[in-house]
Design a protein around this motif. Structure first.
Motif, PDB file in Angstrom:
ATOM      1  N   SER A  67       6.192   1.937  -5.758  1.00 14.03           N
ATOM      2  CA  SER A  67       7.108   3.082  -5.757  1.00 14.03           C
ATOM      3  C   SER A  67       8.518   2.587  -6.019  1.00 14.03           C
TER       4      SER A  67
ATOM      5  N   THR B 252      -6.211   0.773  -8.961  1.00 14.09           N
ATOM      6  CA  THR B 252      -7.191  -0.037  -8.242  1.00 14.09           C
ATOM      7  C   THR B 252      -6.946  -1.496  -8.625  1.00 14.09           C
TER       8      THR B 252
ATOM      9  N   SER C   7       2.722  -1.352  -1.857  1.00 11.98           N
ATOM     10  CA  SER C   7       1.691  -1.248  -0.829  1.00 11.98           C
ATOM     11  C   SER C   7       0.366  -1.681  -1.446  1.00 11.98           C
ATOM     12  N   HIS C   8      -0.341  -2.560  -0.765  1.00  8.75           N
ATOM     13  CA  HIS C   8      -1.650  -3.021  -1.237  1.00  8.75           C
ATOM     14  C   HIS C   8      -2.630  -2.829  -0.085  1.00  8.75           C
TER      15      HIS C   8
ATOM     16  N   GLU D  55      -6.380  -1.071  -3.457  1.00 13.32           N
ATOM     17  CA  GLU D  55      -5.485  -0.166  -4.169  1.00 13.32           C
ATOM     18  C   GLU D  55      -4.038  -0.608  -4.008  1.00 13.32           C
TER      19      GLU D  55
ATOM     20  N   ARG E  79       6.432   6.170  -9.575  1.00 10.00           N
ATOM     21  CA  ARG E  79       5.272   5.614  -8.874  1.00 10.00           C
ATOM     22  C   ARG E  79       4.151   5.263  -9.853  1.00 10.00           C
TER      23      ARG E  79
ATOM     24  N   GLU F 205      -2.749   6.797 -10.808  1.00  8.03           N
ATOM     25  CA  GLU F 205      -1.626   7.734 -10.859  1.00  8.03           C
ATOM     26  C   GLU F 205      -0.444   7.049 -11.531  1.00  8.03           C
TER      27      GLU F 205
ATOM     28  N   THR G 197      -0.016   0.417  -4.792  1.00  7.79           N
ATOM     29  CA  THR G 197       0.952   1.462  -5.130  1.00  7.79           C
ATOM     30  C   THR G 197       2.327   0.822  -5.227  1.00  7.79           C
TER      31      THR G 197
ATOM     32  N   ARG H  87       0.097   3.859  -9.285  1.00  8.02           N
ATOM     33  CA  ARG H  87      -0.969   3.537  -8.331  1.00  8.02           C
ATOM     34  C   ARG H  87      -2.205   3.146  -9.127  1.00  8.02           C
TER      35      ARG H  87
END
Length: 119
Positions: free
Chosen positions: A73, A58, A86-87, A69, A54, A48, A71, A56
């Motif tokens: 932000s 893999t 965030s992982h 994953e 943001r 994403e 992310t 996102r």
């Protein structure tokens, strides 16, 4: 902040060894050297991209059986930009707790270099 993450020339100032095509389906490739001097790679795919808020993707080292994953932000507030990273997915890896701890330190270093670069 967003441009410093997704534009290769700007990102070179703080994370020169990351290749990133910040579009859904785009490639993420981080080439690095482990503690024993061996060449390693972390690979992923952008899941994403919502500029400038943001990203996102893999995240998987070559020897991992599954991907995790990440992310990132970005939130603009009162003239500042807040970064939240965030992982997730460590529980699916056999040595997930140790990898989580190692990556926490690595992410902290990347975030500090990013912040210094844009300051």
């Amino acid at each position: 902040m967003w441009a410093a993450l997704v534009d290769a020339r700007q990102r070179a100032g703080w994370w020169s060894y990351l290749e990133l095509d910040a579009r859904p389906g785009g490639v993420l490739l981080e080439r690095w050297t482990d503690g024993e001097g061996r060449a390693q790679a972390t690979r992923g795919e952008v899941v994403e991209a919502d500029p400038p808020r943001r990203l996102r993707a893999t995240w998987r080292d070559d020897e991992w059986p599954v991907a995790t994953e990440v992310t990132i932000s970005l939130t603009a507030e009162r003239g500042q930009t807040w970064i939240r990273l965030s992982h997730r997915g460590w529980d699916a890896l056999p040595d997930g707790d140790a990898l989580r701890a190692a990556h926490r330190d690595g992410w902290r270093a990347h975030l500090m270099r990013w912040a210094a670069h844009v300051a």
